[in-house]
Design an enzyme around this catalytic site. Sequence first.
Site, mmCIF file in Angstrom:
data_model
loop_
_atom_site.group_PDB
_atom_site.id
_atom_site.type_symbol
_atom_site.label_atom_id
_atom_site.label_comp_id
_atom_site.label_asym_id
_atom_site.label_seq_id
_atom_site.Cartn_x
_atom_site.Cartn_y
_atom_site.Cartn_z
ATOM 1 N N THR A 36 27.518 59.119 34.632
ATOM 2 C CA THR A 36 28.834 59.561 35.118
ATOM 3 C C THR A 36 28.775 60.894 35.851
ATOM 4 O O THR A 36 29.728 61.254 36.545
ATOM 5 C CB THR A 36 29.821 59.693 33.950
ATOM 6 N N CYS A 50 29.534 67.396 28.632
ATOM 7 C CA CYS A 50 30.539 67.458 27.570
ATOM 8 C C CYS A 50 30.077 68.348 26.422
ATOM 9 O O CYS A 50 28.903 68.693 26.301
ATOM 10 C CB CYS A 50 30.798 66.058 26.990
ATOM 11 N N CYS A 95 32.933 65.809 22.004
ATOM 12 C CA CYS A 95 33.850 65.165 22.950
ATOM 13 C C CYS A 95 34.413 63.874 22.366
ATOM 14 O O CYS A 95 33.666 63.041 21.834
ATOM 15 C CB CYS A 95 33.130 64.877 24.265
ATOM 16 N N ARG A 107 29.454 67.794 36.322
ATOM 17 C CA ARG A 107 30.804 68.350 36.337
ATOM 18 C C ARG A 107 31.340 68.417 34.912
ATOM 19 O O ARG A 107 30.997 67.587 34.059
ATOM 20 C CB ARG A 107 31.748 67.480 37.181
ATOM 21 N N CYS A 159 33.624 67.904 31.776
ATOM 22 C CA CYS A 159 34.499 66.843 31.284
ATOM 23 C C CYS A 159 35.944 67.339 31.258
ATOM 24 O O CYS A 159 36.219 68.460 30.812
ATOM 25 C CB CYS A 159 34.059 66.428 29.884
ATOM 26 N N CYS A 211 37.230 67.249 27.114
ATOM 27 C CA CYS A 211 36.786 68.200 26.082
ATOM 28 C C CYS A 211 36.589 69.613 26.607
ATOM 29 O O CYS A 211 36.352 70.533 25.821
ATOM 30 C CB CYS A 211 35.498 67.714 25.420
ATOM 31 N N ASP A 248 25.809 101.349 0.357
ATOM 32 C CA ASP A 248 27.256 101.419 0.138
ATOM 33 C C ASP A 248 27.585 101.344 -1.354
ATOM 34 O O ASP A 248 27.065 100.496 -2.085
ATOM 35 C CB ASP A 248 27.917 100.257 0.881
#
Length: 497
Positions: free
Chosen positions: A28, A32, A36, A61, A63, A66, A446
């Site tokens: 695709t 993601c 996702c 690119r 998603c 998500c 401490d």
Amino acid sequence: MSDEQRYRAVAGKDSRFDGVFYTCVTSTGIYCRPSCPAAVPKRGNVRFLPSAAAAQAHGFRACKRCRPDASPGSPEWNARADAVGRAMRLIADGAVDRDGVTGLAGALGYSERQLNRMLTAELGAGPLALARARRAQTARILIETTALPMSDIAFASGFASIRQFNDTVREVFDRSPSLMRERAARGADPAGAGGIALRLPFREPLDAGPLFAFLAARAVPGVEEVSGGVYRRALALPHGAGVAEIDTAPHTGRGAHLRCRLHLDDLRDLGAAVQRCRRLLDLDCDPGAIAGVLSADPLLAPSVAARPGLRSPGAADPAEYAARAVIGQQVSVAAARTVAGRLAERYGKPLSPALAALPGGVDRLFPSPEALAGAGPDGLPMPAPRARALVALCAELDSGGIDLGPGADREESAALMLRLPGIGPWTAAYIRMRALGDPDVLLHQDLVVRRALERLDPQAADAPAARGRAWGPYRSYATHHLWASADAAARPSASAA
């Protein structure tokens, strides 16, 4: 992790790994988060990359479901003290946009070629690509949450031209800036009144109550406050000032986040402001990994079980928290807060009229190192030895002799502080834990830590540093668990700043 382990995390939609690695689907062209909600891709169609910048550089690119570019940051970059970790903290703070790759490399003591090689080897992208991914995320926030003209957004995000801005947004998000704004407007926050509304994602769980109670108890009047379910504080930023308003009630479940609204003198500071809020609230840590280490010790296991997601607050302004560590030496939390408030009133720079007019009582920045150093010991309302220590530290911070910025060498900075008069091991360690965001500091000097250990295991109290070795690399969180387990009414002043 192996790729098979990563794929199992993706199949299980495990949000703990959001921001740790990115799932790139070759069929695709989309990348993601591991969590996702889309259908799990076939194993043969998946590549795993260590950064959003690497995914973008390989042509993937983001998603649209998500929003992987808005994942929580990788906990690795807060923990690592090497050059790559320091570089990532500086890039996130906007160092490349302000000083270029040359300035970034110089701050780390490497050549540009060496730095590019190291980052590419570990992250699959060089400093320019990493800075480009940061600019794209800043642009997205401004596009979706403001009505600013696109030309103003382009330059505020750090792009050199409107064409570069348009090309990058289309390439990374597969949408034009105008379409992104149009779609975001359909789900806009109707209660928003001014400023830039955004979300600060985190990995669950988040023990928000103690986190904001810790900040509220130490809030410097005029500089920060917790009121009406909102934490507000002034921010000293590279190009001006700002005010952050953060809801103290987290939104949990898928896409867990804190709602935040930023008001800025200069929009170029948006990315830096977001990162400073994240460091202050310790939102990039991995609470599951921390719990796994600390709960293995029977001494800490009950506290870890009772306080899941306990954070180790950092610093929005490292120099401020260094000064407050000195102010808090050997006094109560309330007394340290009072003195810090007097210093802020006397030497703090007032906010611009637009920022000072916002709701709440935040109206000034904490005094800069230059202002406190210039005041001299006689101008500070505290005992002379502590005043001299504060002036000496601020003079070093102002001159650059000591670096507490995102790219600081923690070991070197701590060693330099210990050479100053009036700066002892507790103060240097506290500054390292909060101002430098080091997750692996056990404040074994401490008094509260020692008393907590005495109550839990007298033998551990005899050699706290040795007992604490097993808690690495999360000893800062062990410190907070020991503080939390102690009786608050008996808590002495050493933990004040």
